[in-house]
Design a protein around this motif. Structure first.
Motif, short mmCIF file in Angstrom:
data_model
loop_
_atom_site.label_atom_id
_atom_site.label_comp_id
_atom_site.label_asym_id
_atom_site.label_seq_id
_atom_site.Cartn_x
_atom_site.Cartn_y
_atom_site.Cartn_z
N PHE A 149 104.38 12.49 52.74
CA PHE A 149 104.72 13.08 51.45
C PHE A 149 104.17 12.15 50.37
N SER A 150 103.23 12.65 49.61
CA SER A 150 102.59 11.76 48.66
C SER A 150 102.65 12.37 47.26
N GLY A 151 102.00 11.71 46.34
CA GLY A 151 101.90 12.23 44.99
C GLY A 151 100.46 12.11 44.55
N ASN A 152 100.10 12.75 43.48
CA ASN A 152 98.73 12.65 43.02
C ASN A 152 98.41 11.20 42.68
N PHE A 203 92.27 8.66 70.83
CA PHE A 203 92.70 9.93 70.25
C PHE A 203 91.49 10.75 69.86
N THR A 204 91.56 12.03 70.19
CA THR A 204 90.58 12.97 69.66
C THR A 204 91.15 13.47 68.36
N ILE A 205 90.31 13.59 67.34
CA ILE A 205 90.86 13.94 66.04
C ILE A 205 90.37 15.32 65.59
N VAL A 206 91.30 16.16 65.18
CA VAL A 206 90.95 17.43 64.56
C VAL A 206 91.40 17.34 63.12
N PHE A 207 90.47 17.58 62.21
CA PHE A 207 90.75 17.35 60.80
C PHE A 207 90.60 18.67 60.06
N ALA A 208 91.66 19.07 59.34
CA ALA A 208 91.59 20.31 58.56
C ALA A 208 91.81 20.00 57.10
N ALA A 209 90.87 20.40 56.25
CA ALA A 209 91.00 20.16 54.82
C ALA A 209 91.21 21.49 54.12
N ASP A 252 95.41 19.48 52.15
CA ASP A 252 96.72 19.17 51.62
C ASP A 252 97.58 20.42 51.79
N MET A 253 98.73 20.29 52.44
CA MET A 253 99.55 21.47 52.74
C MET A 253 100.07 22.17 51.47
N THR A 254 100.16 21.42 50.37
CA THR A 254 100.61 22.05 49.12
C THR A 254 99.62 23.14 48.69
N ASN A 255 98.31 22.86 48.89
CA ASN A 255 97.31 23.87 48.55
C ASN A 255 97.44 25.10 49.43
N TYR A 256 97.73 24.85 50.69
CA TYR A 256 97.93 25.96 51.62
C TYR A 256 99.05 26.86 51.09
N CYS A 257 100.16 26.24 50.72
CA CYS A 257 101.33 27.01 50.28
C CYS A 257 101.02 27.77 48.99
N GLU A 258 100.18 27.18 48.17
CA GLU A 258 99.83 27.90 46.94
C GLU A 258 99.03 29.16 47.24
N ILE A 278 99.41 16.14 55.47
CA ILE A 278 99.56 15.39 54.22
C ILE A 278 99.87 16.41 53.13
N LEU A 279 100.84 16.11 52.28
CA LEU A 279 101.07 17.02 51.16
C LEU A 279 101.40 16.21 49.92
N THR A 280 100.96 16.72 48.79
CA THR A 280 101.28 16.05 47.54
C THR A 280 102.48 16.77 46.93
N MET A 281 103.48 15.98 46.53
CA MET A 281 104.67 16.58 45.95
C MET A 281 104.39 16.79 44.46
N PRO A 282 104.44 18.04 43.98
CA PRO A 282 104.19 18.26 42.56
C PRO A 282 105.20 17.45 41.75
#
Lengths: 588, 466
Positions: B154-157, B181-187, B253-259, B307-311
């Motif tokens: 949980f992060s911030g801008n 670790f094998t890494i799968v990265f989603a932006a 960032d999951m916040t963008n997903y939710c938007e 990762i998500l940014t808390m508004p």
């Protein structure tokens, strides 16, 4: 085309499906939809048209797909084999599903809820010619080492026994008893069906008088729940709702526990499945799984089945109550269940009330909590269902609709506090915001352990309240300006928090605290305060009390003294009193 | 040509934001894939959100710009959105729908999978217990990550969540096992720089061949983001449960997903719940996060680090709030620590790992781990109270014991929490550091640790009695 007998889908919107040709269907009748025969329930009827809520993923379902009514409401199959099992929201056994189709739950699974092949040893208890009424027991099956499964006449059935099989091994669907009901011969097996949404009838509802002992000090001593009571545990994320629910499921003295994981994490259900079989019930010495039934509808499983999972759980609980058992139902979490209602209501385009929740949310909550209660069963035996619902208020705001409406239907409120959880003070039930209305009901039970129970309890709560108001001064000016008599309150309150309220669920001794040990611990703290107060009034400084030899032992007594080691607890009290007496002498 | 692949219709009834409304259609199923051919001949993808006897609502993943009602053609594919997954996808870059964007041809072959996935049977899960050493004391010591866990940041801008995520991907390892670790990265909706930062990082540490990237950056159509995490997780499931790999999935960032989800909900005229987000946000997020874990009969695992940014740094905002209810803990970043130059600025108190209790202790890390962590939390929590008090009455007026706690707080933040971006601390070092910190406090204050452990580890100091 023949629309009067053939029913078809007309519209698909997620789990909500509209269909025509349902002129003969009933409300809440179960239907099978589409080529996968997905299970659904009719929730609205208008002439030929109806709305169905489907319990499985509706991807690929098309208008024109067929709908097959089953003629019956959503019913559970009740009989031996429930205990130790884990079901989804509509009573499909998850271990069987895993055997059928691997690690994922595919659509259209149809698996019988109970093992139809297993032989159970049946012992008859009724005789030919005997007149039996609804709820009467005609035989038993040893379901687990702990539980005798008493086979009862279903509600609404009565008659005279014309034949009953001798003791022996039978499967659940074999006829074991024939009953002349006056108009026909009724064949009884080990199972009966009951609609999940309907309360199972009882003869009488009784008063709550005995506490449900949970082994958690803050609950048993401060905010007790009675057998047959209803309680809520709301808390923001990370406050330990699930940990508290797990502890209750593990250590409460109910004979049967139904644990409903409703819209929560998959791993939490797995944890129960891994943990419980190896845990031993302190009262019976048997594995906890021998008294536990799990309903798992995790957050990623279909939302309509989440809505019904609560009813599935409580119906099973009522069934065992009818046999004369004390049953506890834990629902984690009722907020997720309310959200399922909201989601379905939104898709039905109903007018929302608060925060998008439907206007009937309070009556649905009441329906659930009212199914808890202490009763006299139809067959005259006493039984109880205690209901404990966790809540997940968004932003830990207890004013939101689900928590505030829940408060109207429960009598015991265990408020989880984020600040306590952040300090890793578990259980994070807050002593000032929680309440229980069962205190008077269970007082006489506790007074058998210690005649002074009510006084000890009240003194402790007053002390904690006093401490809270002193803390407000402390945050402004620091503790040093307070007189020693008030600093003593802070000191003892701290002891109570560390040595009594805080309980370590992972400590082998502390995880469960017997009532006898609870009152003794409480007495230690209260005696310390009573006597130390006098000594300080005589002019002794607080540091004399602080530096007493027995203080560290007081803090650690909860995890160092075994539950049945009453002698050691009493010895500790004597040791403390001796030390205090010496101080008193010194400052006389 | 493609007639056999589906039913094609010309013309739309309406277009509204990301949604198109098709009429006069037949035999279309809920949730199936739609190809939308614009008047200029471009092909876009969409999915069916709602269908009745002769009309369908379709969300267009690549935006509705340039579509017209009369000349747009729609082709219904008769199946849900799927992606072909294979091992060959490692080392490659894709868009949110799994189409390559690194100028190389699509990987050959592969199994087509429905990107929505099926729910994992709780009975078939294996409870996660294997400690992952990230080399970051604040995580390993106090909020331990376990293989198969979902632990968001949980992060911030403006806070260094990307640097922390990159450090974790560089350093994460299992003790005693030599598996990468094998890494799968989603932006989703992040700036292109962020995506490039991660790519550079993977290159530097030489793991790029072991990474599959799914990029739907801020310039891509917002609706595409709804599929990006699902596409990525479909590959992760294949790698973990079919190929037996240990997969770490980073989603930002999951916040963008939710938007994007809110955008669709609003366009459909749904009744909103909190802050305009749809009532099903919880269930929708769960269908992503719950795809982490381990299952019986497979060696592999999926560990998620969303990762998500808390508004406005607001942890009670619906996105972090609902995420916290689904994930198994959270790593919270704190602006105050960051501004005092402490990296990583992991907040001591609100951070939590729910699976920690089963991944630490004897046989995993060390027998004193749980007690040390619990005592550090308790002591640091007291530090916060004392600081509040000091702000009012001044540091001088504090009692001697509270002054000790103030000192402990400073040391804890600067020595225990704070570490270098390339500093990889083994768990023993983290725990010893924890004892160094706790030994600043008088022994009598350490209620959460047993006498035996104190005897073994507590460092008595000369003249420190209070």
């Amino acid at each position: 085309m023949n629309s009067s007998t053939q029913s078809t889908v007309t519209r698909v919107n997620g789990p909500i499906v509209d269909a025509v040709g349902l002129g003969d269907a009933q409300m809440y009748e179960v239907v099978e939809v589409g080529p996968y025969r997905l299970i659904g329930e009719i929730i609205r009827l208008q002439g030929e048209k109806g709305t169905i809520q489907v319990y499985e993923n509706t991807s690929g379902l098309k208008p024109g797909d067929s709908v097959h009514p089953t003629g019956a409401p959503l019913s559970l199959e009740l009989g031996p084999g429930l205990i130790g099992n884990i079901y989804d929201g509509i009573q499909r056994p998850l271990p069987e599903i895993a055997q059928h189709s691997g690690a994922y739950i595919r659509r259209g699974e149809k698996v019988p809820p109970l093992d139809t092949e297993r032989n159970w040893r049946f012992t008859p208890s009724a005789e030919v010619g005997q007149r039996l009424n609804p709820g009467d027991i005609f035989g038993t099956v040893k379901e687990t080492d702990l539980i005798d499964h008493r086979l009862m006449l279903p509600p609404g059935t009565s008659g005279t026994v014309v034949e009953i099989v001798p003791e022996g091994e039978y499967t659940i669907h074999q006829t074991i008893c024939r009953l002349d009901t006056g108009s026909s011969i009724r064949e009884l097996t080990m199972t009966q069906r009951w609609p999940a949404r309907r309360f199972r009838p009882v003869r009488n509802r009784e008063d709550v008088t005995i506490p449900l002992v949970t082994g958690m000090r803050i609950i048993d001593t401060f905010f007790p729940i009675g057998r047959g009571g209803a309680a809520a545990i709301p808390g923001g994320f990370g406050t330990g709702k699930t940990m508290t629910q797990h502890s209750l499921a593990k250590w409460s003295d109910a004979q049967i526990v139904v644990y409903i994981g409703c819209g929560e994490r998959g791993n939490e259900m797995t944890e129960v499945l891994v943990d419980f079989p190896s845990l031993v019930d302190p009262r019976t010495g048997k594995s906890l799984m021998e008294r536990t039934i799990l309903i798992a509808n995790t957050s990623n499983m279909p939302v309509a089945a989440r809505e019904v999972s609560i009813y599935t759980g409580i119906t099973i609980a009522e069934y065992y109550r009818d046999m004369g058992y004390d049953v506890a139902v834990m629902a984690d979490s009722t907020s997720r269940w309310a959200e399922a209602l909201r989601e379905l209501s939104g898709r039905l385009e109903e007018m929302p009330a608060e925060e998008g929740f439907p206007a009937y949310l309070p009556s649905k909550l009441a329906e659930f909590y009212e199914r808890a209660g202490a009763v006299t069963n139809l067959n005259g035996s006493p039984g109880s269902v205690s209901g404990i619902g966790a809540g997940s208020p968004p932003g830990a705001d207890f004013a939101e609709p689900v928590t505030s409406h829940t408060k109207r239907f429960i009598r015991c409120f265990w408020a989880l506090d984020t600040a306590l959880a952040n300090a890793r003070h578990y259980p994070s039930i807050h002593w000032l915001t929680s309440y229980s209305e069962y205190i008077e009901d269970v007082q006489s039970w506790w007074e058998e352990h210690d005649a002074e129970w009510a006084t000890l309890r009240l003194e402790t709560i007053e002390l904690l309240q006093h401490e809270d108001s002193l803390q407000q001064i402390v945050t402004l000016v620091g503790p040093d300006v307070l007189p020693d008599s008030q600093r003593l309150v802070l000191f003892v309150a701290d002891l109570i928090k560390n040595g009594f309220l805080q309980q370590n669920a992972f400590d082998d001794v502390d995880m469960f605290c017997s009532p006898a040990k609870q009152v003794r611990l409480l007495r230690l703290m209260v005696e310390l305060h009573r006597r130390a107060k006098q000594i300080i009034e005589q002019g002794a400084p607080l540091v004399e009390i602080r530096d007493m030899q027995c203080i560290p032992k007081l803090v650690r007594a909860k995890s160092l003294t075994e539950n049945d080691d009453i002698k050691r607890m009493d010895a500790l009290l004597q040791e403390m009193i001796r030390e205090l007496d010496a101080l008193k002498e010194k400052y006389r | 040509m493609s007639i056999e692949r589906g039913l094609e219709y010309v013309g739309l009834k309406g277009i509204d934001g990301p949604l198109i409304f098709a009429e006069g259609i037949r035999g279309v199923g809920y949730d199936e894939v739609v190809e939308i051919i614009s008047p200029r001949g471009e092909v876009r993808l969409g999915t069916v959100l709602e269908v009745d006897a002769n009309a369908a609502v379709v969300q267009v993943l690549e935006g509705t710009e340039g579509l017209s009602t009369s000349r747009t053609r729609v082709r219904f594919q008769g199946q849900p959105m799927s992606v072909a997954v294979s091992r060959e996808m490692l080392g490659r870059v894709f868009d949110g729908l799994g189409r390559p964007i690194d100028n190389s041809p699509a990987p050959f072959g592969g199994d087509r999978r429905d990107i929505s996935g099926d729910p994992i049977n709780p009975f078939s899960r294996v409870y996660p217990r294997d400690f992952i050493q990230t080399g970051i004391s604040a995580i390993d010591g106090m909020n331990t990550l376990v293989r198969g866990q979902k632990l968001p940041i949980f992060s911030g801008n403006g806070l260094p969540h990307n640097r922390i995520a990159a450090q974790i991907t560089r350093q994460a390892k299992l003790l005693g096992e030599d598996v990468e670790f094998t890494i799968v990265f989603a932006a989703m909706g992040v700036k292109n720089d962020v995506a490039q930062y991660f790519i550079r990082n993977f290159e530097e540490s030489g793991v790029l061949d072991n990474v599959a990237l799914f990029l739907s950056t801020a310039s891509s159509p917002s609706i595409e983001r709804l599929l990006t995490p699902r596409t990525a997780l479909t590959l992760a499931e294949h790698l973990a449960f079919d190929e037996g790999m240990h997969v770490l999935v980073i989603m930002t960032d999951m916040t963008n997903y939710c938007e994007s989800l809110r955008e669709i909900g609003t366009a459909r005229g749904e009744i909103p719940a909190r802050k305009g987000y749809p009532g099903y946000l919880y269930s929708d997020l769960a269908s992503i996060y719950e795809r982490a874990g381990r299952i019986k009969g497979s060696e592999g695992s999926i560990t998620q680090m969303p990762i998500l940014t808390m508004p406005n740094d607001d942890i009670s905002h619906p996105v972090p709030d609902l995420t916290g209810f689904i994930t198994e803990g959270q790593i919270v970043l704190e602006r105050d620590l960051f501004q005092r130059g402490i990296y990583p600025p992991i907040a001591g108190l609100p951070s939590l790992s729910r699976l920690m209790k089963d991944g630490i202790g004897e046989g995993h890390t060390r027998d004193d781990h749980a007690a040390v962590a619990s005592q550090l939390f308790a002591a640091y929590s007291h530090v916060k109270e004392v600081r509040g008090l000091a702000a009012v009455i001044g540091q001088e007026e504090l009692s001697p014991i509270d002054k000790v706690f103030m000192e402990f707080g400073e040391q804890f933040e600067h020595k225990f929490l704070c570490q270098g971006e390339y500093e990889d601390r083994p768990i023993e070092q983290t725990l010893e550091l924890g004892w160094d910190m706790l030994s600043l406090l008088p022994r009598g204050e350490l209620h959460r640790i047993s006498e035996e452990m104190l005897d073994e580890h507590y460092r008595e100091r000369e003249g420190s009695e209070l």
